[in-house]
Scaffold this active site. Structure first.
Site, PDB file in Angstrom:
ATOM      1  CG  ASP A  49     -27.185  68.760 -30.142  1.00 23.55           C
ATOM      2  OD1 ASP A  49     -26.836  67.818 -30.855  1.00 23.55           O
ATOM      3  OD2 ASP A  49     -26.815  69.928 -30.352  1.00 23.55           O
ATOM      4  CB  THR A 122     -23.922  68.363 -33.535  1.00 22.32           C
ATOM      5  OG1 THR A 122     -25.096  67.678 -33.129  1.00 22.32           O
ATOM      6  CG2 THR A 122     -23.570  69.399 -32.478  1.00 22.32           C
TER       7      THR A 122
HETATM    8  N1  LIG Z   1     -16.831  60.105 -35.153  1.00 22.31           N
HETATM    9  C1  LIG Z   1     -18.067  60.502 -34.811  1.00 22.31           C
HETATM   10  N2  LIG Z   1     -18.323  60.955 -33.574  1.00 22.31           N
HETATM   11  C2  LIG Z   1     -19.559  61.359 -33.240  1.00 22.31           C
HETATM   12  N3  LIG Z   1     -20.630  61.328 -34.061  1.00 22.31           N
HETATM   13  C3  LIG Z   1     -20.414  60.887 -35.285  1.00 22.31           C
HETATM   14  C4  LIG Z   1     -19.132  60.462 -35.740  1.00 22.31           C
HETATM   15  N4  LIG Z   1     -19.251  60.091 -37.014  1.00 22.31           N
HETATM   16  C5  LIG Z   1     -20.542  60.280 -37.326  1.00 22.31           C
HETATM   17  N5  LIG Z   1     -21.259  60.749 -36.303  1.00 22.31           N
HETATM   18  C6  LIG Z   1     -22.707  61.033 -36.248  1.00 22.31           C
HETATM   19  O1  LIG Z   1     -23.263  60.557 -37.444  1.00 22.31           O
HETATM   20  C7  LIG Z   1     -23.758  61.639 -38.231  1.00 22.31           C
HETATM   21  C8  LIG Z   1     -23.405  61.396 -39.682  1.00 22.31           C
HETATM   22  O2  LIG Z   1     -22.002  61.479 -39.823  1.00 22.31           O
HETATM   23  P1  LIG Z   1     -21.328  62.360 -40.952  1.00 22.31           P
HETATM   24  O3  LIG Z   1     -21.954  63.709 -40.951  1.00 22.31           O
HETATM   25  O4  LIG Z   1     -19.888  62.372 -40.575  1.00 22.31           O
HETATM   26  O5  LIG Z   1     -21.625  61.606 -42.202  1.00 22.31           O
HETATM   27  C9  LIG Z   1     -23.068  62.877 -37.671  1.00 22.31           C
HETATM   28  O6  LIG Z   1     -23.834  64.005 -37.939  1.00 22.31           O
HETATM   29  C10 LIG Z   1     -22.990  62.531 -36.207  1.00 22.31           C
HETATM   30  O7  LIG Z   1     -24.277  62.681 -35.605  1.00 22.31           O
HETATM   31  P2  LIG Z   1     -24.604  63.959 -34.625  1.00 22.31           P
HETATM   32  O8  LIG Z   1     -24.365  65.194 -35.423  1.00 22.31           O
HETATM   33  O9  LIG Z   1     -26.039  63.699 -34.323  1.00 22.31           O
HETATM   34  O10 LIG Z   1     -23.711  63.819 -33.444  1.00 22.31           O
HETATM   35 MG   LIG Z   2     -23.777  63.957 -31.559  1.00 28.37          MG
HETATM   36 MG   LIG Z   3     -27.270  64.353 -32.860  1.00 26.48          MG
END
Ligand SMILES: Nc1ncnc2c1ncn2[C@@H]1O[C@H](COP(=O)(O)O)[C@@H](O)[C@H]1OP(=O)(O)O
Ligand SMILES: [Mg+2]
Ligand SMILES: [Mg+2]
Ligand SMILES: [Mg+2]
Length: 344
Positions: A49, A122
């Site tokens: 990241d 992530t």
């Molecule tokens: N509760 C959370 N806390 C942190 N990031 C979140 C959360 N919910 C969603 N996200 C971010 O939104 C993206 C899509 O959500 P999901 O996969 O749950 O549908 C995740 O990959 C994450 O991005 P990232 O991976 O960039 O941190």
């Molecule tokens: Mg994130």
């Molecule tokens: Mg991210």
């Protein structure tokens, strides 16, 4: 490379090139086997990241110094110098030759906010790593010491963990006057076979009024298929899924990957009735989806604003669909008490 194309087109072309480089960094960190996980302000982040974000921000800000670039990762500035091959000055030639929409011709750097999610998904990236990291002897030991685990089950577990890596994307969203007008979604682990050789990675870009490129969207499925979170569910998220009356619910990681699912005809609506996504998660997906004729809003049906001073969280969730008709269907199905609960 100097080009006379209007700024938004040049910035999109640069973003396409830098997103691929960032995707390679994401794969390289995984291949080294040391993810360097750490707990950021409100989320986990890995070396991938951080490094992918440094590559994107340094490359774009070197060429577009007055553009406001906002990245997800806010850890301490790294002291180490950036490897020179992380600074990308190339720009995608196909994008450079696009006709810029008239209303974007005179946009200046100061009018633009770029939202960067260097690694969306992530959670899936780290879970994908889990199985790949374990050495083969450790895997066999796991099998031998668990006689109830059949080889078939074990292989499917291995496959599903590796499959999680496909959910990872690199997102670069370009907004002008609060609105996402162009964006890039790069999928570093997508596999294509070309003449017997495995090629990793694919990129889709979208530009308002022009359309999408790098990928050919497929028609939506015949029945109602919803795509949603696999790692951030809660009772409100589940309630919103129940009321959709869908034939099938597909749970995958990442906002970028869910938009790929919509454009590949694997689902027609993306529902996430929770506050976890942030502006960098949805800016590029919204730009790409709307360039392809779809729509991405919050659960209430309102567009998010992407100005630099807007709050980062998308408090009222995400609701996206491949066309306006399915989008209004989904907004109407969400009960008022659920909308109220998220707006509180
Ligand atoms: N509760 C959370 N806390 C942190 N990031 C979140 C959360 N919910 C969603 N996200 C971010 O939104 C993206 C899509 O959500 P999901 O996969 O749950 O549908 C995740 O990959 C994450 O991005 P990232 O991976 O960039 O941190
Ligand atoms: Mg994130
Ligand atoms: Mg991210
Ligand atoms: Mg994200």
């Amino acid at each position: 490379m100097a080009s006379s194309a209007p700024l938004v087109v040049r910035l999109l072309a640069s973003s396409v090139s830098v997103a691929s480089r960032a995707g390679k960094i994401v794969r390289d960190v995984m291949s080294k086997g040391e993810l360097g996980m750490f707990q950021g302000k409100d989320d986990y982040q890995t070396e991938a990241d951080r490094s992918a974000q440094r590559c994107i921000v340094a490359s774009l800000s070197a060429q577009y110094p007055k553009v406001n670039i906002i990245g997800e990762e806010d850890g301490p500035e790294s002291e180490s110098e950036l490897p020179s091959d992380w600074i990308i000055s190339e720009a995608d030639k196909e994008v450079l030759s696009l006709e810029c929409p008239v209303n974007l011709h005179s946009v200046k750097e100061e009018d633009i906010v770029v939202w960067v999610d260097p690694l969306d998904g992530t959670s899936e990236y780290t879970q994908g790593a889990l199985m790949l990291k374990r050495d083969p002897w450790e895997r066999w030991k796991m099998y031998l010491t668990h006689p109830l685990i059949s080889i078939k089950w074990y292989l499917s577990l291995l496959q599903s963990h590796y499959g999680f890596l496909e959910h990872v994307t690199v997102l670069i969203g370009i907004s002008v006057n609060d609105k996402p007008v162009a964006g890039v979604i790069h999928q570093p682990y997508y596999k294509t076979m070309l003449g017997g050789e495995k090629i990793l990675g694919r990129t889709i870009w979208g530009l308002q009024e022009v359309g999408v490129g790098g990928f050919t969207p497929a028609p939506p499925p015949d029945s109602l298929i919803i795509t949603t979170t696999r790692s951030h569910s809660n009772p409100l998220v589940e309630k919103a899924l129940q009321v959709m009356n869908a034939g099938q619910i597909v749970r995958v990681g990442g906002a970028g990957y869910k938009v790929f699912q919509l454009l590949e005809g694997k689902a027609s609506i993306y529902v996430f009735a929770s506050s976890g996504c942030k502006k960098w998660d949805t800016c590029a997906p919204e730009a790409v989806l709307s360039a392809a004729g779809g729509k991405l809003t919050d659960i209430l049906g309102n567009y998010y604003k992407y100005g630099g001073s807007e709050s980062r969280p998308n408090k009222t969730g995400v609701l996206a669909a491949v066309n306006d008709e399915l989008h209004s269907y989904a907004v109407k199905r969400i009960p008022q008490e659920l909308k109220d609960a998220l707006s509180k």
